[in-house]
Design an enzyme around this catalytic site. Structure first.
Site, PDB file in Angstrom:
ATOM      1  N   SER A 147       0.878  -1.270  -0.225  1.00 54.77           N
ATOM      2  CA  SER A 147      -0.087   0.010  -0.040  1.00 54.77           C
ATOM      3  C   SER A 147       0.920   1.223  -0.114  1.00 54.77           C
ATOM      4  O   SER A 147       0.430   2.568  -0.315  1.00 54.77           O
ATOM      5  CB  SER A 147      -1.020   0.012   1.162  1.00 54.77           C
ATOM      6  OG  SER A 147      -0.276  -0.327   2.554  1.00 54.77           O
ATOM      7  N   ASP A 195       5.767  -6.885   2.614  1.00 55.76           N
ATOM      8  CA  ASP A 195       4.848  -7.290   1.575  1.00 55.76           C
ATOM      9  C   ASP A 195       5.665  -7.696   0.204  1.00 55.76           C
ATOM     10  O   ASP A 195       6.671  -6.983  -0.210  1.00 55.76           O
ATOM     11  CB  ASP A 195       4.018  -6.395   1.154  1.00 55.76           C
ATOM     12  CG  ASP A 195       2.683  -6.786   1.007  1.00 55.76           C
ATOM     13  OD1 ASP A 195       2.110  -7.984   0.828  1.00 55.76           O
ATOM     14  OD2 ASP A 195       1.604  -5.698   0.872  1.00 55.76           O
ATOM     15  N   LYS A 225       4.842 -11.351   3.585  1.00 56.49           N
ATOM     16  CA  LYS A 225       3.577 -11.477   3.241  1.00 56.49           C
ATOM     17  C   LYS A 225       3.220 -11.892   1.761  1.00 56.49           C
ATOM     18  O   LYS A 225       3.895 -11.071   0.712  1.00 56.49           O
ATOM     19  CB  LYS A 225       2.456 -10.247   3.518  1.00 56.49           C
ATOM     20  CG  LYS A 225       1.040 -10.586   3.283  1.00 56.49           C
ATOM     21  CD  LYS A 225       0.040  -9.687   3.841  1.00 56.49           C
ATOM     22  CE  LYS A 225       0.135  -8.371   3.058  1.00 56.49           C
ATOM     23  NZ  LYS A 225      -0.380  -8.257   1.510  1.00 56.49           N
ATOM     24  N   GLU A 285      -8.926 -10.303   3.581  1.00 59.61           N
ATOM     25  CA  GLU A 285      -9.286  -8.577   3.394  1.00 59.61           C
ATOM     26  C   GLU A 285     -10.533  -8.805   2.538  1.00 59.61           C
ATOM     27  O   GLU A 285     -11.203  -9.719   1.642  1.00 59.61           O
ATOM     28  CB  GLU A 285      -8.160  -8.214   2.236  1.00 59.61           C
ATOM     29  CG  GLU A 285      -8.626  -6.814   1.990  1.00 59.61           C
ATOM     30  CD  GLU A 285      -7.542  -5.915   1.288  1.00 59.61           C
ATOM     31  OE1 GLU A 285      -6.186  -6.795   1.278  1.00 59.61           O
ATOM     32  OE2 GLU A 285      -7.635  -4.859   1.094  1.00 59.61           O
TER      33      GLU A 285
HETATM   34  O1  KIV Z   1      -0.297  -3.564   1.749  1.00 60.75           O
HETATM   35  C1  KIV Z   1      -1.136  -3.360   2.501  1.00 60.75           C
HETATM   36  O2  KIV Z   1      -1.009  -2.527   3.222  1.00 60.75           O
HETATM   37  C2  KIV Z   1      -1.654  -4.627   2.827  1.00 60.75           C
HETATM   38  C3  KIV Z   1      -2.671  -4.525   4.203  1.00 60.75           C
HETATM   39  C4  KIV Z   1      -4.064  -3.948   3.553  1.00 60.75           C
HETATM   40  C5  KIV Z   1      -2.878  -5.927   4.679  1.00 60.75           C
HETATM   41  O3  KIV Z   1      -1.721  -5.576   2.131  1.00 60.75           O
END
Ligand code: KIV
Length: 267
Positions: free
Chosen positions: A48, A86, A116, A184
């Site tokens: 994000s 991520d 993630k 989500e």
């Molecule tokens: O990228 C992000 O912030 C996410 C969250 C919304 C879980 O994947």
């Protein structure tokens, strides 16, 4: 006594003990310092980043290099939270060896303690390979922004076939060795059913109160990113207004010669 360092094992234990898991995103050093002081369990350096920090329209332009820079900044401010980075778009879908190599970079160069990975049954083999390499994986199913070009519904789990697909995705991620999974934008009942079925914790975003924990994008819950207004977000502060007021006051004081004052100058 210093607070306990949070590990994937501690996160798993929270589910067994019935204690809720708390998680938020961060992209920089000062936010990581604040999150640690507040006592958060897990910090996600989310992709994000693309929208809330870099100003892109979606997460698809975020690169490994972008992620690594921000992961390192967050790591410098962290002491106790579990740090998860991520895996950005295409970093773990081109091949399993690429995925393991990029996950390794998140640990070695980004100083993360886990990664993630978006995706369900389709990503189970990749998740298993990353876990085998010794890197803890947080799964992510339901609305997965890296698949947004395909279109499709944001809120998922409204009909039986969809619930069954999501359940089988969640079980595949668990069997692949993930230590927890982000859900989500699932309906409350679908997220509840998955949470009951899994032995690993579920961390919900827009998926209701039955999940084992909750995560939000910090900029959203701080009211820092005014373009965003989502039903699942509660605004705990309105930093955009606070910042604009402070900037406005500074501009006025400089124009009127009221700043700098005597206390801000050297004789
Ligand atoms: O990228 C992000 O912030 C996410 C969250 C919304 C879980 O994947």
């Amino acid at each position: 006594m210093s607070p306990e360092k949070i590990t994937p094992e501690v996160i798993r234990r929270r589910k067994t003990l019935g204690e809720k898991i708390t998680a938020l995103t961060a992209y920089d050093y000062p936010t990581a310092l604040c999150l640690n002081e507040a006592g958060i369990d897990m910090i996600l350096v989310g992709d994000s980043l693309g929208m809330v920090v870099l100003g892109h329209p979606n997460t698809l332009r975020v690169t490994m290099e972008n992620m690594l820079e921000h992961c390192r900044a967050v790591a410098r401010g962290n002491s106790t939270a579990l740090l998860v980075g991520d895996m950005p778009f295409l970093s773990c879908t081109t091949s399993v060896p690429d995925a393991v190599r990029n996950a390794g970079r998140m640990v070695q160069e980004g100083e993360m303690e886990g990664v993630k990975v978006e995706g369900g049954s389709d990503m189970a083999g990749t998740i298993a390979a990353i876990v085998r390499a010794g890197i803890p994986v947080l799964g992510h199913i339901g609305f997965t922004p890296q698949q947004s070009l395909k279109g499709g519904k944001k809120v998922q789990g409204r009909d039986r076939p969809c619930v069954e697909r999501l359940l089988s995705d969640a079980l595949a991620v668990e069997q692949a060795g993930a230590f927890a999974i982000v859900l989500e934008c699932l309906t409350v009942s679908c997220a509840g059913a998955i949470t009951e079925k899994l032995t690993i914790p579920t961390v919900g975003i827009g998926s209701g109160p039955c999940c084992d924990g909750q995560i939000l994008v910090s900029s959203d819950m701080l009211g820092l990113y005014e373009a965003a207004s989502f039903k699942h977000v509660k605004e705990y502060a309105n930093l955009a207004t606070i910042m604009k007021n402070a900037f406005g006051e500074y501009i006025r004081e400089v124009k009127e010669g009221r700043f700098p004052g005597k206390q801000h100058t050297f004789e």
